[in-house]
Design a protein around this motif. Structure first.
Motif, mmCIF file in Angstrom:
data_model
loop_
_atom_site.group_PDB
_atom_site.id
_atom_site.type_symbol
_atom_site.label_atom_id
_atom_site.label_comp_id
_atom_site.label_asym_id
_atom_site.label_seq_id
_atom_site.Cartn_x
_atom_site.Cartn_y
_atom_site.Cartn_z
ATOM 1 N N THR A 74 71.460 56.295 28.889
ATOM 2 C CA THR A 74 70.274 57.355 27.867
ATOM 3 C C THR A 74 69.657 56.946 26.831
ATOM 4 O O THR A 74 69.813 56.560 26.040
ATOM 5 N N ILE A 75 68.216 57.005 26.901
ATOM 6 C CA ILE A 75 67.064 56.370 26.062
ATOM 7 C C ILE A 75 66.895 57.351 24.915
ATOM 8 O O ILE A 75 66.975 58.067 24.669
ATOM 9 N N ILE A 76 67.649 56.880 23.207
ATOM 10 C CA ILE A 76 67.334 57.879 22.755
ATOM 11 C C ILE A 76 66.456 57.655 21.305
ATOM 12 O O ILE A 76 66.486 58.606 20.386
ATOM 13 N N GLU A 77 65.785 56.291 21.863
ATOM 14 C CA GLU A 77 64.555 56.368 20.849
ATOM 15 C C GLU A 77 64.229 55.199 21.424
ATOM 16 O O GLU A 77 64.606 53.993 22.111
ATOM 17 N N GLU A 78 62.391 56.111 21.116
ATOM 18 C CA GLU A 78 61.705 54.681 21.580
ATOM 19 C C GLU A 78 60.931 54.159 21.077
ATOM 20 O O GLU A 78 59.913 55.068 20.958
ATOM 21 N N ARG A 79 60.118 52.751 20.402
ATOM 22 C CA ARG A 79 59.050 52.594 19.268
ATOM 23 C C ARG A 79 58.610 51.818 20.638
ATOM 24 O O ARG A 79 59.075 50.526 21.309
ATOM 25 N N PRO A 80 57.059 51.282 20.484
ATOM 26 C CA PRO A 80 56.479 49.718 20.752
ATOM 27 C C PRO A 80 57.057 48.198 20.708
ATOM 28 O O PRO A 80 57.262 48.515 19.869
ATOM 29 N N GLY A 81 57.980 48.249 21.743
ATOM 30 C CA GLY A 81 58.645 47.424 21.719
ATOM 31 C C GLY A 81 60.116 46.805 21.497
ATOM 32 O O GLY A 81 60.777 46.247 21.366
ATOM 33 N N TYR A 82 60.314 48.491 21.315
ATOM 34 C CA TYR A 82 62.297 48.579 21.136
ATOM 35 C C TYR A 82 62.334 49.836 21.526
ATOM 36 O O TYR A 82 61.897 51.080 21.566
ATOM 37 N N LEU A 83 63.479 49.365 22.248
ATOM 38 C CA LEU A 83 64.073 50.963 22.512
ATOM 39 C C LEU A 83 65.461 50.944 22.211
ATOM 40 O O LEU A 83 66.520 49.802 21.925
ATOM 41 N N ARG A 84 66.632 51.775 22.110
ATOM 42 C CA ARG A 84 67.773 52.021 22.236
ATOM 43 C C ARG A 84 68.115 53.180 22.671
ATOM 44 O O ARG A 84 67.834 54.244 23.321
ATOM 45 N N LEU A 91 85.748 57.421 28.339
ATOM 46 C CA LEU A 91 85.917 57.721 27.510
ATOM 47 C C LEU A 91 84.965 57.489 26.392
ATOM 48 O O LEU A 91 85.368 58.297 25.016
ATOM 49 N N PHE A 92 84.261 56.268 25.859
ATOM 50 C CA PHE A 92 83.847 55.673 25.105
ATOM 51 C C PHE A 92 82.335 56.019 25.194
ATOM 52 O O PHE A 92 81.554 55.249 26.087
ATOM 53 N N THR A 93 81.314 55.684 23.810
ATOM 54 C CA THR A 93 80.165 55.253 23.601
ATOM 55 C C THR A 93 79.991 54.688 23.115
ATOM 56 O O THR A 93 80.252 54.061 22.285
ATOM 57 N N ASP A 94 79.089 53.913 23.839
ATOM 58 C CA ASP A 94 78.556 51.912 22.657
ATOM 59 C C ASP A 94 76.821 52.525 22.414
ATOM 60 O O ASP A 94 76.353 53.928 23.473
ATOM 61 N N ASP A 95 76.451 52.096 21.510
ATOM 62 C CA ASP A 95 74.859 51.914 21.407
ATOM 63 C C ASP A 95 74.498 50.188 22.071
ATOM 64 O O ASP A 95 74.982 49.230 20.943
ATOM 65 N N ALA A 96 73.107 50.400 21.998
ATOM 66 C CA ALA A 96 72.582 49.477 22.702
ATOM 67 C C ALA A 96 71.145 49.317 22.616
ATOM 68 O O ALA A 96 70.214 50.162 22.268
ATOM 69 N N GLU A 97 70.677 47.744 22.061
ATOM 70 C CA GLU A 97 68.822 48.197 21.239
ATOM 71 C C GLU A 97 68.682 46.782 22.103
ATOM 72 O O GLU A 97 69.014 45.800 22.363
ATOM 73 N N PHE A 98 67.151 47.000 22.494
ATOM 74 C CA PHE A 98 66.244 45.858 22.850
ATOM 75 C C PHE A 98 65.254 46.001 21.661
ATOM 76 O O PHE A 98 64.329 46.817 21.893
ATOM 77 N N LEU A 99 64.916 44.169 21.915
ATOM 78 C CA LEU A 99 62.906 44.168 21.485
ATOM 79 C C LEU A 99 62.536 43.134 21.600
ATOM 80 O O LEU A 99 62.780 42.337 21.894
ATOM 81 N N LEU A 100 61.698 43.293 21.898
ATOM 82 C CA LEU A 100 60.004 42.780 22.788
ATOM 83 C C LEU A 100 59.992 41.600 21.934
ATOM 84 O O LEU A 100 59.983 41.848 20.482
ATOM 85 N N ASP A 101 60.383 40.466 22.449
ATOM 86 C CA ASP A 101 60.004 39.096 21.808
ATOM 87 C C ASP A 101 58.563 38.778 22.344
ATOM 88 O O ASP A 101 59.130 37.736 23.090
ATOM 89 N N ARG A 102 57.599 39.204 22.200
ATOM 90 C CA ARG A 102 56.652 38.282 22.431
ATOM 91 C C ARG A 102 56.434 36.864 22.877
ATOM 92 O O ARG A 102 56.458 36.238 23.531
#
Length: 142
Positions: A74-84, A91-102
């Motif tokens: 589930t995408i919970i945050e989105e900004r230009p070049g960033y997704l969380r 049973l568990f929830t993990d957190d993932a982040e993605f940062l665009l490195d042009r």
């Protein structure tokens, strides 16, 4: 049923408040082995970023589309070049982040468990699964 719901909620943990981008970097991993980070200087936590060719925005759109199609994400945050995103197991929830490195034609990644010490390699396996799906997925048209 109420007890089971309470136990399941306890396993997901609280949504972290310390994530995000600071000075072009994702948050460092904690000392525990239940986190991977492409920007880590620590071999135990380091994982390769997602690589791409072509337009950075198209590659990032492809990643967003991939995550949107995953039943465990589930995408919970989105900004230009960033997704969380929140990534769930039974049973568990993990957190993932993605940062665009042009500059490097890559997407920096971080994935960490909210709870516990060891994840038995789940965050690394899931990021490698996402990497492979990203590699073979066609880039969406703008």
């Amino acid at each position: 049923m109420g007890i089971l719901s309470g136990l399941l909620a306890a396993c997901t943990g609280e949504r972290p408040t310390n994530l995000g981008v600071r000075d072009g970097r994702l948050t460092a991993c904690p000392p525990s082995p239940n986190c991977v980070l492409s920007q880590s200087g620590d071999e135990r936590h380091r994982i390769a970023p997602l690589s791409f060719t072509g337009e950075p925005e198209a590659a990032f759109a492809r990643l967003k589309q991939l995550l949107s199609r995953r039943a465990d994400a589930t995408i919970i945050e989105e900004r230009p070049g960033y997704l969380r995103a929140e990534l769930r197991t039974t049973l568990f929830t993990d957190d993932a982040e993605f940062l665009l490195d042009r500059e490097r034609s890559s997407i920096q990644v971080r994935s960490a468990s909210r709870l516990g010490y060891s994840d038995l390699g789940k965050n690394r396996r899931r990021m490698e699964e996402i990497r492979e799906a990203f590699r073979v997925m066609p880039t969406p048209a703008f």
